[in-house]
Each structure stands twice: as structure tokens, then as C-alpha cells.
Design an enzyme around this catalytic site. Sequence first.
Site, PDB file in Angstrom:
ATOM      1  N   LYS A 390      -6.321   0.284  -1.936  1.00 10.46           N
ATOM      2  CA  LYS A 390      -5.748   1.617  -1.697  1.00 10.46           C
ATOM      3  C   LYS A 390      -6.218   2.205  -0.371  1.00 10.46           C
ATOM      4  O   LYS A 390      -5.621   3.169   0.131  1.00 10.46           O
ATOM      5  CB  LYS A 390      -6.133   2.557  -2.843  1.00 10.46           C
ATOM      6  N   HIS A 415      -1.058  -2.549  -2.442  1.00  8.63           N
ATOM      7  CA  HIS A 415      -2.520  -2.413  -2.435  1.00  8.63           C
ATOM      8  C   HIS A 415      -3.203  -3.617  -3.084  1.00  8.63           C
ATOM      9  O   HIS A 415      -4.348  -3.945  -2.773  1.00  8.63           O
ATOM     10  CB  HIS A 415      -2.955  -1.101  -3.128  1.00  8.63           C
TER      11      HIS A 415
END
Length: 527
Positions: A390, A415
Site C-alpha cells: 500500500k 498493492h
Amino acid sequence: MDYNNLITDEDDVIFIEDDVISIEDDEYQPKDDAENAWKVLVVDDDKSVHDITKRVLDGFVLDGKSLRIYNAYNADETKKILNEHPDIALILLDVVMEEYDTGLQLVKYVRDELKNKMVRIILRTGQPGYSPEKEVVINYHINDYKLKTDLTSEKMIVSVVTALRSYKDLVSLDLDRMGLRKIIQSTPNLYKNKSFRYFINGILEQLTSILHLDMDAIYCRSSGLALSVNQNRFIIEAATGDYKEYINKDINEVLADNILELCKAAITLKKTIFTEDGFASYFNSSWGTENVIYIKSNTILKEWDIDLINIACSNISIAFDNMYLSMEMDVSHKEIIYTIGEIAEFRSNETGFHIKRVAEYAYLLALEIGISEPEAECLKIASTMHDVGKLGIPDAILNKPAKLTPEEFEIIKSHSSIGYEMLKRSNVKLMKDAAIIAYQHHEKYNGKGYPQGLKGEDIDLYARIVCIVDVIDALLSKRVYKNSWSVEEVIKYLQDEKGEHFDPVLVEIALKNFDKMLKIQSEFKDE
């Protein structure tokens, strides 16, 4: 009578047929208990030999220990006693009994079948023609050969003293070897608490062996790295002999007053203190811990013993410094990994307690499905980086309060691949596990997950575990885009997604342990 310094006026031949002193009891019972006595086995088919042997050795004491004599009249009785008492120190063995070579066959039994190299064997014969001395000594592993007609009381006592001291030295060497083996075996994993205690036990056993002391010993240290309220407590972390039951207890709660006073004096004066009953050795480490070793002694320590103890404790202190450094590096390593995971979570406006809860859930499920404790601990740490990717997602998308567009959702999904690329280059197992978890924890058991569309057990087990616990915590928690679900709703969702989103086996284990998971959630509530 103490035979450490042998003094006797009796010099008569004791193995004679006339005027035999008869002792009715088959087993001589000394005043000392069997645990604090030399065990001697007399093997002879002539009862008078047993009786006279008891008479000569009556009151025998060597190094503070008396004798416990066992009697056997044939080969079968001898074998039975040897199997029941493998710690017999000396065998006084007749040669000719049922057969002309019964005694010699028993020597072979002891050395070859029982593999007992410790016990000292003195052959006593009244018929040397059946077993010539030179031939017997060369071909059989015995320690002395005596003619009964030549064995006076003084010579017998000298032979027994010599044999017992030899036995004591052999036992001490063996204990030293075992203690050294424990230290060597513990070296690769000194940073582990379990291995640390194994290492310390090896040191205690080696010290007691080298110095010929009792096997009762303890090692304790202060909570020097803990909170200040605990810094005055000394906890027993390793022990041998009678003190084993005191491990993990405060010395103030379990030690006898005289030992406690000795340990406290060593702590206060910060040095080794010796008494007639033992010694307490103090040393501190460069990491702030204070350490004490107490060892009980049944003899007065000589100057050489004291010098050896001081040298040994100095070396032990260095070993502890190295061990504490290893432990500190291990803790620091874990904290860095955990912090990286926290940073990723903070970027998405979620509390860092999410990764803490996921780690604890994963550890719980891993143990429940039979993964070893070290592997479960590895998974616990690696799971904290499941969303590290992330860090590569723009804030505007990561923290968007509204529903994501299809394009934005594709960016969010990336991610997993980003996290994998960040971690895969490491050669450290924990980091390799973290890379796989980051890459696969959004895969679904039915093959409809991302990024690879893996199915069933093609998905790594660690990733399957993190997948289910990550979702459980997400559903139970309030996020910027949703409210938390009720426990009932989460349980129903798990049941509905069994074999679809989640591994069916893990669903059953999660449901079985759901109360434990809720307890973890309550311990790490979001702020």
C-alpha cells in the site's frame, strides 16, 4: 571411619575358613541413604566371603559417603542387580562359581552387553589355576586382580578406595562431557529462551562436574531490562538437582534462608562469596542484567577450585554478553518489520492495531492446525507486512471514502504485486515468507481472487491463513468506508464463503476458536 586418610593396625589375612563372623542380613544397610552412598556389589557363591567383606568394610566412609553393599551368589542374581542399579560403582567379583569362568563371563556381560564402562571390577579368586592373572588382565576389561589368600583387610580397603576414586573421576569426566555437549548444542540458537536455559544448565553441570560438587545448583538474574518495579527481583532461570522445581520463581519465595542470605550478599557486594556449604557467584553484563550462580558443595573448596570458579564465571559473563546482543538484535529486527507494517497501515488511515490483531490471529490459527511454535512465530512476524504494498498506492485512492471506480480498484489490487516486488529480493526466510503472503493473501480458494487467480492448495498455506484472519478483522472493524459487522454477521459470512473465498479447514478452525479471536480483538482495540 573415614578412609580418605587410611590408617589401620589390622594386617591379618581375612579370607580363611576358621572363625568366620556370620552376619545374617543379606543386604548391609548403612546409616546414609542409598543416594548418598557408594554402591558396591559383592559376587561370590561362598556366603562366608560376603560376611567377611561386610565386616571389613563396616563403617567405611570416603568423601563423606558410606557404602551400600548388594550381594549376589550366582550369575542370574548378579545380572538382575546390575540392571536394577546401573550406578553401582564397584564389583568385587569371584571367578569360579557355577562354572569355572562364570566371573569372566560376567565381566563380558557388563562391558559388552550393558555397555557399562564406568563400574570398577576387582576379580577375587581362590583358584588361580582356572584363571591365570596375566591372561585375565590382558583379555578382560577388569581393574584389579586379587588372590583371596593374599588379600588382607588393609589391602582390601586400599583396593576399594582406589577403585571408588577411579569411578568418581570417570563419572566426573562423563558429566563434564555431557555438560560441554549441552553448551555446544545450544550455541546455534542462544537467542531463544529455551536454548538459553539449556545453555545455562550445561554450564551448571560442567561447573559441578569439574569441581566434584553436588548436582544441586541454580542460576538467576535480575529483570534488568524490564520495568523499574521489577529491577529488584531475581528470578531462577535454570537449575539442576533439587532446585529444578524452582525455575521461574523469585529467589525470595523458594530458597532456604542460608542460601538466600548468601545470594543476597553476593548481589550486594557484587562479587563471588564462598562458604563451607557452597558458593554464590555474581557478575553483571554490559546490557544491565545482574546474574547470580549458586552451587552447593559437600567439600571445602581449595584455592585452585576458587581460582577456577572465578575464571569460569568471567568467561560465562562474556558468553552472556554475546547472547544478550543476539537477543537484542532479534528484538530489533522484529520491531523494524512491525514498524514497516504499521507505516503501511497508517497511510490508509487505519490503526496499527489491525496488523497486531492479524498477527495474533494468524499465530493462533497456525498453532491450532499443527504448525510448530517457531514456524508460527515466523508467520506472526511475516504477516505484519501483508499490506506493505500500500506504500505504492496514491493517497487519493487509498483513503477515498466513496466507492472506488473499476480503474481505481485495479490500482488498489496492485498493492499485492508491489509488496511482493519490495520483499522478494531478500534471502532471509522470514522476508521470503512475507513476500509470498503479500503476493497471495487476496487469492481465493475457488480461484477467483487476485493477482494470479490461484486455487485451493496452490495458494501458500501462510497466505491462506492471513487471508481469512485479515478479512475477519476487517469485517469486525470500522473503516472509513463502512461500519463494523456484528459477530453473527461475520460468522455467517465465514460459513457462506467456506470453500469459496476461504480454505474450508481454516474456516472450521476459525469458528472453533472465534471466542479466542474476539478476546484478542478486545485486548487490541482501535483507538
